[in-house]
Design an enzyme around this catalytic site. Structure first.
Site: not given
Length: 131
Positions: A87, A106
């Site tokens: 992301h 992430c």
């Protein structure tokens, strides 16, 4: 993706398409094992979803946890966690490339980079994450 070198490589049919610097989980060493450990997974996964309405600037889901990840965590009486994404930056807040290893597991890139990745990578694309 190469965690130690902090870069993501998009391979095409014949050659490397792009290479991007990345940020990782706040505990970047080692394979993700449990929910909340701050680690980024290592191993072979696939891109399995995308979220244009993410809390971050676009996000592309990684198929963590796999069966082995789940079995290991359950054997320890813990949850393997989940919701691992590539992301961009948060809708408000920090520039992901000015603060290293700030995610909860992430893979972070800049907003412009996630726009390119989001456009090029399809669901079902394999992703290999190396230590």
């Amino acid at each position: 993706m190469y965690k130690a070198q902090r870069f993501l490589v998009l391979d095409g049919a014949d050659d490397v398409l792009r290479t991007y610097p990345i940020g990782l989980g706040f505990a970047p060493e080692g394979h993700k094992q449990f929910e909340g450990d701050g680690r980024t997974p290592e191993g072979s996964y696939v891109i399995d979803r995308r979220n244009p309405d993410s809390l971050f600037h676009l996000s592309i889901g990684i198929s963590y946890p796999n069966a082995a990840d789940i079995a290991y965590a359950q054997a320890q009486g813990k949850s393997p966690g989940g919701d691992i994404f590539i992301h961009g930056g948060p809708r408000k807040g920090i520039d992901p490339m000015n603060v290293r290893d700030w995610t909860a597991g992430c893979i972070a890139v800049t907003d412009r980079q996630i726009e390119e990745i989001y456009a090029m990578v399809r669901d079902g694309t394999p992703i290999d994450i190396y230590a």
